[in-house]
Design a protein around this motif. Sequence first.
Motif, short mmCIF file in Angstrom:
data_model
loop_
_atom_site.label_atom_id
_atom_site.label_comp_id
_atom_site.label_asym_id
_atom_site.label_seq_id
_atom_site.Cartn_x
_atom_site.Cartn_y
_atom_site.Cartn_z
N MET A 1 -20.89 21.90 6.93
CA MET A 1 -20.00 22.84 7.61
C MET A 1 -18.74 23.03 6.79
N ASP A 2 -18.32 24.25 6.58
CA ASP A 2 -17.14 24.53 5.78
C ASP A 2 -15.89 24.39 6.62
N ASP A 3 -14.94 23.63 6.11
CA ASP A 3 -13.69 23.41 6.83
C ASP A 3 -12.71 24.51 6.46
N THR A 4 -12.46 25.40 7.42
CA THR A 4 -11.50 26.47 7.17
C THR A 4 -10.09 26.10 7.58
N ALA A 5 -9.91 24.87 8.12
CA ALA A 5 -8.60 24.35 8.51
C ALA A 5 -7.81 25.36 9.32
N PRO A 6 -8.34 25.78 10.48
CA PRO A 6 -7.62 26.76 11.28
C PRO A 6 -6.42 26.14 11.97
N GLY A 7 -5.55 26.97 12.50
CA GLY A 7 -4.49 26.48 13.35
C GLY A 7 -3.15 26.42 12.65
N THR A 8 -2.28 25.57 13.18
CA THR A 8 -0.91 25.44 12.71
C THR A 8 -0.88 24.75 11.35
N PRO A 9 0.27 24.77 10.67
CA PRO A 9 0.39 24.03 9.41
C PRO A 9 0.07 22.55 9.56
N VAL A 10 0.45 21.95 10.70
CA VAL A 10 0.13 20.53 10.91
C VAL A 10 -1.38 20.34 10.95
N LEU A 11 -2.09 21.20 11.70
CA LEU A 11 -3.55 21.08 11.76
C LEU A 11 -4.19 21.31 10.40
N GLN A 12 -3.70 22.29 9.67
CA GLN A 12 -4.24 22.55 8.34
C GLN A 12 -4.05 21.34 7.43
N GLU A 13 -2.88 20.72 7.51
CA GLU A 13 -2.62 19.55 6.68
C GLU A 13 -3.49 18.38 7.11
N LEU A 14 -3.68 18.21 8.41
CA LEU A 14 -4.52 17.12 8.89
C LEU A 14 -5.96 17.30 8.42
N HIS A 15 -6.48 18.52 8.52
CA HIS A 15 -7.85 18.77 8.04
C HIS A 15 -7.96 18.49 6.54
N ALA A 16 -6.95 18.89 5.80
CA ALA A 16 -6.98 18.65 4.35
C ALA A 16 -6.94 17.16 4.04
N LEU A 17 -6.10 16.41 4.74
CA LEU A 17 -6.01 14.97 4.52
C LEU A 17 -7.30 14.26 4.94
N ALA A 18 -7.89 14.70 6.06
CA ALA A 18 -9.14 14.09 6.50
C ALA A 18 -10.25 14.35 5.49
N ARG A 19 -10.29 15.56 4.95
CA ARG A 19 -11.30 15.87 3.94
C ARG A 19 -11.09 15.03 2.70
N ALA A 20 -9.84 14.86 2.26
CA ALA A 20 -9.56 14.06 1.08
C ALA A 20 -9.94 12.60 1.30
N ALA A 21 -9.69 12.10 2.52
CA ALA A 21 -10.05 10.71 2.80
C ALA A 21 -11.56 10.52 2.84
N ALA A 22 -12.29 11.52 3.35
CA ALA A 22 -13.74 11.43 3.42
C ALA A 22 -14.39 11.59 2.06
N HIS A 23 -13.71 12.27 1.15
CA HIS A 23 -14.25 12.52 -0.19
C HIS A 23 -13.22 12.12 -1.24
N PRO A 24 -12.97 10.82 -1.39
CA PRO A 24 -11.92 10.38 -2.32
C PRO A 24 -12.18 10.78 -3.76
N GLU A 25 -13.45 11.00 -4.11
CA GLU A 25 -13.78 11.41 -5.48
C GLU A 25 -13.79 12.93 -5.63
N GLY A 26 -13.48 13.62 -4.53
CA GLY A 26 -13.51 15.08 -4.56
C GLY A 26 -14.89 15.60 -4.22
N ALA A 27 -14.94 16.76 -3.62
CA ALA A 27 -16.22 17.39 -3.26
C ALA A 27 -16.05 18.90 -3.34
#
Length: 362
Positions: A1-27
Amino acid sequence: MDDTAPGTPVLQELHALARAAAHPEGATACRCPVALLADRDDGTVVRHGPLVLKAHAPRTAAGSGDTSGARSGDRSGEGAAAGDLDARIAVAALPALAGVLLPPLPGAALPHVPLPGTCPPDASSPPRARTAVLGDRPLTLWPYGIPVDPDAPEAAPWEAAARLLALLHRTPAPPGLPAMRAPLKAALAVDRMRRAAPGHPATATVLRAWRTLPEEYPASATDRLCHGDFHLGQLVRAPHWRLIDVDDLGLGDPAWDLARPAAWFAAGLLAPEVWARFLGAYEAAGGPATGRRPGDAGSGGENHGGGGERNGGDPWARLDVPARALTVQTAALALAKSTAEGRPLDEVENVMIDTCARIVAL
């Protein structure tokens, strides 16, 4: 599923951080399930694949166990006091509670992320092993667990929940733990209702029920390690049932952790046989909240529609005040939310208002 990080800047940042934590080597291509699990004043929770990232309420300098200010309108207890959240997260990481509380994941990969208009972190601040910061909101990282299915009430794990609470209450609390926040949450709910729905016809009834309760809940020698906000939404299967959300965890009367199902039972929203199963499993596991030994337990006293007593034990001697407080809390939040949303009370909300009226009449 593609993460489009919808919502407020806080939500967008949270989605980005969660993605980075789930894929520490990058994806470059990610098909992980992504979801916004909760977005409330007391916390925002996002999922990315096997991980859950929570942004907690902003920290405060106020103590989190004092309800007296909330009675008079002080809202300082809504966020955890500085240091209290760290102590609570540390409890969730204790090996002795690994089968009871879902343990946090190390948060070293989550940086302090200042939001627009906020200050960068103080370089002198000590690092935290399991928390990071987004603006002024602490961040914690957790494994994803499968929640209780709200559409299958017949499969709700009441006995498993009861056993987990009993184990939690029997575990010695580490030193320095703050008070659990259940009494404070009730006071804050009433304060929220006063502000949001001062003219609602039912507000006066809820306030009269509130005034039947003690002004304070002083510390006691029988205080135990408590969850502070138990309901079925605080359970996930990972892979076994565990309790989640330790934001309100601390020392206190364990009867408060049984208060919500007790309130539902007293209001007629929880079937007597389900309440009996829950309370029986709790006491069979050595839970101390009712002060009874296994074998002493009935499902409740006659005034609450229960199934009798054995050896003269009445669980409501200890459950009554917390159950009334949770009834008032639920009714107060119903009035605040329905007024803010411009809608009438639903059937369950009306039941809780009616139960407040019964409390006043007792």
